[in-house]
Motif scaffolding. Structure first.
Motif, PDB file in Angstrom:
ATOM      1  N   GLU A 114       3.256  53.138  22.199  1.00 20.45           N
ATOM      2  CA  GLU A 114       2.031  53.942  22.277  1.00 20.45           C
ATOM      3  C   GLU A 114       0.887  53.276  21.524  1.00 20.45           C
ATOM      4  OE1 GLU A 114       3.046  57.765  20.820  1.00 20.45           O
ATOM      5  OE2 GLU A 114       3.887  58.481  22.723  1.00 20.45           O
ATOM      6  N   SER A 115       1.186  52.721  20.344  1.00 23.98           N
ATOM      7  CA  SER A 115       0.151  52.009  19.591  1.00 23.98           C
ATOM      8  C   SER A 115      -0.331  50.781  20.345  1.00 23.98           C
ATOM      9  CB  SER A 115       0.710  51.606  18.219  1.00 23.98           C
ATOM     10  OG  SER A 115      -0.230  50.844  17.504  1.00 23.98           O
ATOM     11  N   LEU A 116       0.613  50.047  20.952  1.00 24.66           N
ATOM     12  CA  LEU A 116       0.237  48.877  21.735  1.00 24.66           C
ATOM     13  C   LEU A 116      -0.605  49.274  22.938  1.00 24.66           C
ATOM     14  CD1 LEU A 116       0.593  45.797  22.064  1.00 24.66           C
ATOM     15  CD2 LEU A 116       2.659  46.263  23.385  1.00 24.66           C
ATOM     16  N   TYR A 117      -0.244  50.407  23.537  1.00 26.07           N
ATOM     17  CA  TYR A 117      -1.012  50.895  24.690  1.00 26.07           C
ATOM     18  C   TYR A 117      -2.432  51.258  24.288  1.00 26.07           C
ATOM     19  CZ  TYR A 117      -2.494  54.114  28.385  1.00 26.07           C
ATOM     20  OH  TYR A 117      -3.209  54.740  29.367  1.00 26.07           O
ATOM     21  N   LYS A 118      -2.599  51.940  23.154  1.00 25.74           N
ATOM     22  CA  LYS A 118      -3.938  52.303  22.696  1.00 25.74           C
ATOM     23  C   LYS A 118      -4.773  51.065  22.398  1.00 25.74           C
ATOM     24  CE  LYS A 118      -2.611  56.780  20.747  1.00 25.74           C
ATOM     25  NZ  LYS A 118      -2.502  57.596  19.502  1.00 25.74           N
ATOM     26  N   ASN A 119      -4.158  50.051  21.754  1.00 28.62           N
ATOM     27  CA  ASN A 119      -4.888  48.809  21.477  1.00 28.62           C
ATOM     28  C   ASN A 119      -5.289  48.116  22.776  1.00 28.62           C
ATOM     29  OD1 ASN A 119      -4.633  49.201  18.727  1.00 28.62           O
ATOM     30  ND2 ASN A 119      -2.764  47.998  18.562  1.00 28.62           N
ATOM     31  N   SER A 120      -4.386  48.124  23.742  1.00 32.03           N
ATOM     32  CA  SER A 120      -4.711  47.489  25.025  1.00 32.03           C
ATOM     33  C   SER A 120      -5.835  48.234  25.733  1.00 32.03           C
ATOM     34  CB  SER A 120      -3.452  47.458  25.912  1.00 32.03           C
ATOM     35  OG  SER A 120      -2.412  46.737  25.299  1.00 32.03           O
ATOM     36  N   GLN A 121      -5.801  49.582  25.663  1.00 35.34           N
ATOM     37  CA  GLN A 121      -6.873  50.356  26.267  1.00 35.34           C
ATOM     38  C   GLN A 121      -8.214  50.066  25.608  1.00 35.34           C
ATOM     39  OE1 GLN A 121      -5.285  51.326  29.220  1.00 35.34           O
ATOM     40  NE2 GLN A 121      -6.570  53.126  29.005  1.00 35.34           N
ATOM     41  N   SER A 122      -8.197  49.892  24.284  1.00 38.95           N
ATOM     42  CA  SER A 122      -9.434  49.562  23.573  1.00 38.95           C
ATOM     43  C   SER A 122      -9.958  48.201  24.003  1.00 38.95           C
ATOM     44  CB  SER A 122      -9.184  49.601  22.060  1.00 38.95           C
ATOM     45  OG  SER A 122     -10.329  49.217  21.357  1.00 38.95           O
ATOM     46  N   LYS A 123      -9.038  47.221  24.130  1.00 37.48           N
ATOM     47  CA  LYS A 123      -9.456  45.890  24.567  1.00 37.48           C
ATOM     48  C   LYS A 123     -10.025  45.943  25.983  1.00 37.48           C
ATOM     49  CE  LYS A 123      -6.021  43.402  21.792  1.00 37.48           C
ATOM     50  NZ  LYS A 123      -4.827  42.512  21.842  1.00 37.48           N
ATOM     51  N   ILE A 124      -9.354  46.695  26.859  1.00 39.26           N
ATOM     52  CA  ILE A 124      -9.831  46.805  28.237  1.00 39.26           C
ATOM     53  C   ILE A 124     -11.224  47.428  28.272  1.00 39.26           C
ATOM     54  CG2 ILE A 124      -9.420  48.003  30.427  1.00 39.26           C
ATOM     55  CD1 ILE A 124      -6.430  47.648  29.917  1.00 39.26           C
ATOM     56  N   HIS A 125     -11.423  48.457  27.448  1.00 40.25           N
ATOM     57  CA  HIS A 125     -12.734  49.111  27.403  1.00 40.25           C
ATOM     58  C   HIS A 125     -13.817  48.138  26.950  1.00 40.25           C
ATOM     59  CE1 HIS A 125     -15.604  52.358  27.053  1.00 40.25           C
ATOM     60  NE2 HIS A 125     -15.850  52.002  25.788  1.00 40.25           N
ATOM     61  N   MET A 126     -13.514  47.340  25.923  1.00 40.60           N
ATOM     62  CA  MET A 126     -14.494  46.359  25.441  1.00 40.60           C
ATOM     63  C   MET A 126     -14.793  45.306  26.504  1.00 40.60           C
ATOM     64  SD  MET A 126     -13.244  45.784  21.515  1.00 40.60           S
ATOM     65  CE  MET A 126     -14.426  44.469  21.315  1.00 40.60           C
ATOM     66  N   LEU A 127     -13.753  44.846  27.178  1.00 40.39           N
ATOM     67  CA  LEU A 127     -13.950  43.834  28.216  1.00 40.39           C
ATOM     68  C   LEU A 127     -14.749  44.401  29.391  1.00 40.39           C
ATOM     69  CD1 LEU A 127     -10.418  42.143  28.231  1.00 40.39           C
ATOM     70  CD2 LEU A 127     -12.542  41.200  27.333  1.00 40.39           C
ATOM     71  N   GLN A 128     -14.511  45.665  29.714  1.00 39.17           N
ATOM     72  CA  GLN A 128     -15.287  46.286  30.788  1.00 39.17           C
ATOM     73  C   GLN A 128     -16.762  46.378  30.423  1.00 39.17           C
ATOM     74  OE1 GLN A 128     -13.289  50.018  31.403  1.00 39.17           O
ATOM     75  NE2 GLN A 128     -11.786  49.156  32.852  1.00 39.17           N
ATOM     76  N   GLU A 129     -17.050  46.704  29.151  1.00 36.27           N
ATOM     77  CA  GLU A 129     -18.444  46.751  28.721  1.00 36.27           C
ATOM     78  C   GLU A 129     -19.086  45.371  28.807  1.00 36.27           C
ATOM     79  OE1 GLU A 129     -18.459  48.375  24.843  1.00 36.27           O
ATOM     80  OE2 GLU A 129     -18.246  50.465  25.505  1.00 36.27           O
ATOM     81  N   GLN A 130     -18.343  44.334  28.418  1.00 41.33           N
ATOM     82  CA  GLN A 130     -18.878  42.984  28.509  1.00 41.33           C
ATOM     83  C   GLN A 130     -19.127  42.589  29.963  1.00 41.33           C
ATOM     84  OE1 GLN A 130     -16.405  40.238  26.372  1.00 41.33           O
ATOM     85  NE2 GLN A 130     -16.606  41.317  24.425  1.00 41.33           N
ATOM     86  N   VAL A 131     -18.195  42.970  30.834  1.00 37.56           N
ATOM     87  CA  VAL A 131     -18.374  42.653  32.251  1.00 37.56           C
ATOM     88  C   VAL A 131     -19.625  43.339  32.799  1.00 37.56           C
ATOM     89  CG1 VAL A 131     -17.385  43.002  34.551  1.00 37.56           C
ATOM     90  CG2 VAL A 131     -15.936  42.173  32.695  1.00 37.56           C
ATOM     91  N   GLU A 132     -19.831  44.601  32.417  1.00 38.11           N
ATOM     92  CA  GLU A 132     -21.027  45.307  32.881  1.00 38.11           C
ATOM     93  C   GLU A 132     -22.303  44.646  32.377  1.00 38.11           C
ATOM     94  OE1 GLU A 132     -20.651  49.326  31.684  1.00 38.11           O
ATOM     95  OE2 GLU A 132     -18.977  49.791  33.053  1.00 38.11           O
ATOM     96  N   LYS A 133     -22.294  44.238  31.109  1.00 38.45           N
ATOM     97  CA  LYS A 133     -23.477  43.555  30.577  1.00 38.45           C
ATOM     98  C   LYS A 133     -23.744  42.251  31.315  1.00 38.45           C
ATOM     99  CE  LYS A 133     -23.139  45.458  25.906  1.00 38.45           C
ATOM    100  NZ  LYS A 133     -22.936  45.145  24.464  1.00 38.45           N
ATOM    101  N   LEU A 134     -22.684  41.491  31.570  1.00 35.97           N
ATOM    102  CA  LEU A 134     -22.856  40.222  32.273  1.00 35.97           C
ATOM    103  C   LEU A 134     -23.329  40.448  33.702  1.00 35.97           C
ATOM    104  CD1 LEU A 134     -19.697  38.271  31.000  1.00 35.97           C
ATOM    105  CD2 LEU A 134     -22.077  37.900  30.342  1.00 35.97           C
ATOM    106  N   GLU A 135     -22.801  41.483  34.348  1.00 34.94           N
ATOM    107  CA  GLU A 135     -23.260  41.785  35.722  1.00 34.94           C
ATOM    108  C   GLU A 135     -24.730  42.178  35.729  1.00 34.94           C
ATOM    109  OE1 GLU A 135     -20.627  44.795  37.058  1.00 34.94           O
ATOM    110  OE2 GLU A 135     -19.030  43.404  37.674  1.00 34.94           O
ATOM    111  N   ASN A 136     -25.159  42.954  34.739  1.00 35.86           N
ATOM    112  CA  ASN A 136     -26.583  43.311  34.657  1.00 35.86           C
ATOM    113  C   ASN A 136     -27.449  42.087  34.389  1.00 35.86           C
ATOM    114  OD1 ASN A 136     -25.966  46.009  35.082  1.00 35.86           O
ATOM    115  ND2 ASN A 136     -25.775  46.450  32.894  1.00 35.86           N
ATOM    116  N   THR A 137     -26.964  41.198  33.535  1.00 37.13           N
ATOM    117  CA  THR A 137     -27.717  39.976  33.242  1.00 37.13           C
ATOM    118  C   THR A 137     -27.837  39.099  34.476  1.00 37.13           C
ATOM    119  OG1 THR A 137     -26.921  40.062  30.954  1.00 37.13           O
ATOM    120  CG2 THR A 137     -27.818  37.968  31.719  1.00 37.13           C
TER     121      THR A 137
END
Length: 566
Positions: A180-203
């Protein structure tokens, strides 16, 4: 009694088929101890009984009840329901015994039976220390009197399989929590990567719609293979921030700041996780006055050394958040450094040009050694411990002490401490030392011969006269700033993966960060990095494939990322 050989025995009802040639001890197992029964006199012949001297007293009972043998008699006793209940349940908790686990069958030296967990709890908590006794007969007892029993005739619940399943359940629950802890960390990483992808797509969308913006961004953000960008800006405090320290091993960035609680004034540190750049709550106060320098130990990586204007130096464990040691000196402290050759020794630079050497194994209040530099009017703003290296000045190692008006080399020659002022001009701001390249970065204010600030990269070398007591600094390159800064800002020197070194310094005129490449001798264009507040400290550390460059003002932390595709 007629003779000394006579013994007293109780008359009992014996089975019909009893072999009276057996020893007397065999019949003692019947355990008949009723004092009300009449006795007869036996004349023992060696260790056997003489049947002729036994006088049966209750012939009617013998006729009504004639068990076949002694074993059947014992079985009849066990058939009594009350005996079964008392033999199978604990007299404290009235629960069944088990043959394993915490409630397994045991007894005290008096012979009474209990569940092990119950009698242990009774002796430890229910009884006073000097009055521990058996709950059944009040005989004195202790935990060491507890004996585990293995009895076949007692009814005990077999909990072996239950205990095994409980252990397996605990293991499964632990694995579940880990996943469960590993899953939460992975979800956090995925969320951060999604935000970066959105920023790059906007750029990408903005650049595709405006070609001129694309050309401008390319010219500003990129030089060769190096990319620079601001990734976050954090408000740490209203005031009181001064210095930074980083640990790549702990993925931790520390910033000194003033307490946010007005009821408990003082100065402490703020932790920032370098993975997500999220600050932790303010830690407890370490010093009464401003912290002027901090340094991590290169050996014990969780140990932090802090010095303050309150004349104290403290060793702080960043994982347990505890000040392990504290020493006091007679003058305010401006700088500090660990001894890279001896993990137990550290140095502190004072406001009156004193260098205090301590050994944390013998912290009795007094320093192990005090080195007093000439001209005590200026404080030591930077301390660097130089390791031994053949072929240069101070081949056995020594200390470089940077003050506002001079740089002194302190080393030992023939059991004597020598202090030499290096021939370098300037009103000094800071000094850094890189252990991997043996390079020094020295930042100065403008002087009579130099109209702009200078950031000098050089190495220690021998004097041209060959005097072992004197040395100089061979300048590799000098980078010039814009105008004289109004604050003491510490610049930074760090290496890239392609063996290039980058010098970073605060540009007060343009409120930005200046960066130079030592390999290409070129200034990187960082005009997109805006630093409105005066910067007091700059450091650098590696985080995955990037170099993170935090810039600290009195209240805010601005974090830039320098990437290289080499």
């Amino acid at each position: 009694m007629e003779s000394d050989d006579e013994v007293i025995v109780h008359v009992i009802d014996l089975p019909e088929h009893v072999d009276f040639e057996q020893p007397v001890a065999a019949y003692e197992e019947l355990n008949v101890n009723d004092e009300d029964e009449p006795a007869a006199v036996l004349h023992p012949v060696h260790d056997h009984m003489d049947v002729e001297h036994i006088a049966p007293l209750n012939q009617e009972n013998n006729e009504n009840q004639e068990p076949n043998n002694v074993e059947q008699l014992g079985q009849n006793v066990l058939d009594d329901s009350e005996d079964i209940d008392s033999a199978s349940t604990c007299t404290i908790c009235y629960s069944a015994y088990t043959n394993s686990g915490e409630h397994r069958l045991c007894c005290l030296k008096c012979g009474h039976l209990f569940g092990k967990s119950c009698i242990t709890h009774w002796l430890k908590t229910a009884c006073p220390v000097n009055g521990r006794k058996c709950p059944t007969c009040n005989v004195k007892a202790n935990c060491r009197d507890i004996r585990i029993l293995y009895a076949k005739t007692l009814i005990a619940l077999d909990t072996t399989e239950k205990d095994r399943l409980m252990n397996q359940l605990q293991l499964v629950e632990g694995e579940k929590n880990r996943l469960e802890s590993l899953y939460k960390n992975s979800q956090s990483k995925i969320h951060m990567l999604q935000e970066q992808v959105e920023k790059l797509e906007n750029t990408i969308k903005e650049l595709s719609e405006n070609p001129r913006l694309n050309e401008k961004a390319t010219s500003v953000q990129r030089y060769g293979s190096v990319y620079i960008q601001v990734i976050t800006s954090l408000k740490l405090s209203d005031k009181g921030c001064r210095v930074l320290a980083s640990s790549e091993h702990l993925s931790l960035l520390l910033a000194s700041q003033e307490s946010t609680n007005h009821l408990f004034p003082g100065f402490g540190i703020r932790k920032i996780n370098t993975y997500d750049m999220k600050p932790a709550p303010y830690q407890n106060n370490l010093h009464k006055k401003e912290i002027r320098d901090m340094a991590f130990s290169s050996h014990d990586r969780r140990t932090l050394l802090t010095v303050s204007l309150d004349c104290t130096a403290k060793i702080f464990d960043v994982q347990s958040n505890v000040a392990v040691h504290s020493v006091t000196v007679p003058e305010p402290l401006w700088s500090c450094s660990w001894n890279s050759l001896d993990s137990n020794k550290f140095l502190c630079g004072g406001q009156k040009s004193s260098i205090f050497v301590f050994d944390r194994r013998f912290l009795t209040g007094e320093p192990e050694k005090t080195i007093k530099l000439p001209d005590s009017k200026t404080g030591i703003i930077s301390l660097c411990l130089i390791p031994p290296r053949a072929g240069r000045f101070m081949p056995n190692g020594g200390i470089l002490a940077c003050r506002l008006n001079s740089i002194s080399a302190v080393h030992q020659i023939n059991d004597e401490i020598e202090s030499t002022v290096l021939p370098m001009e300037g009103n000094f701001l800071s000094m850094r030392y890189d252990h991997f390249t043996d390079n020094l970065l020295i930042s100065t204010r403008p002087s009579k011969n130099y109209a702009t600030p200078r950031h000098i990269v050089g190495q220690l070398s021998k004097s041209v006269h060959g005097d072992p007591k004197s040395g100089t600094i061979d300048v590799i390159h000098t980078f010039h700033g814009t105008r004289s800064p109004n604050v003491l800002c510490r610049s930074a020197l760090f290496s890239l993966a392609n063996n290039d070194q980058i010098v970073c310094a605060y540009n007060e005129r343009d409120s930005t960060l200046d960066a130079w490449s030592l390999m290409t001798d070129t200034k990187l264009n960082t005009s997109n990095i805006y630093l409105p507040d005066p910067i007091l400290d700059i450091c650098a550390f590696r985080n995955n494939d990037h170099v993170i460059v935090p810039c600290l003002s009195e209240s805010k932390l601005t974090v830039a990322k320098l990437s290289s595709n080499v």
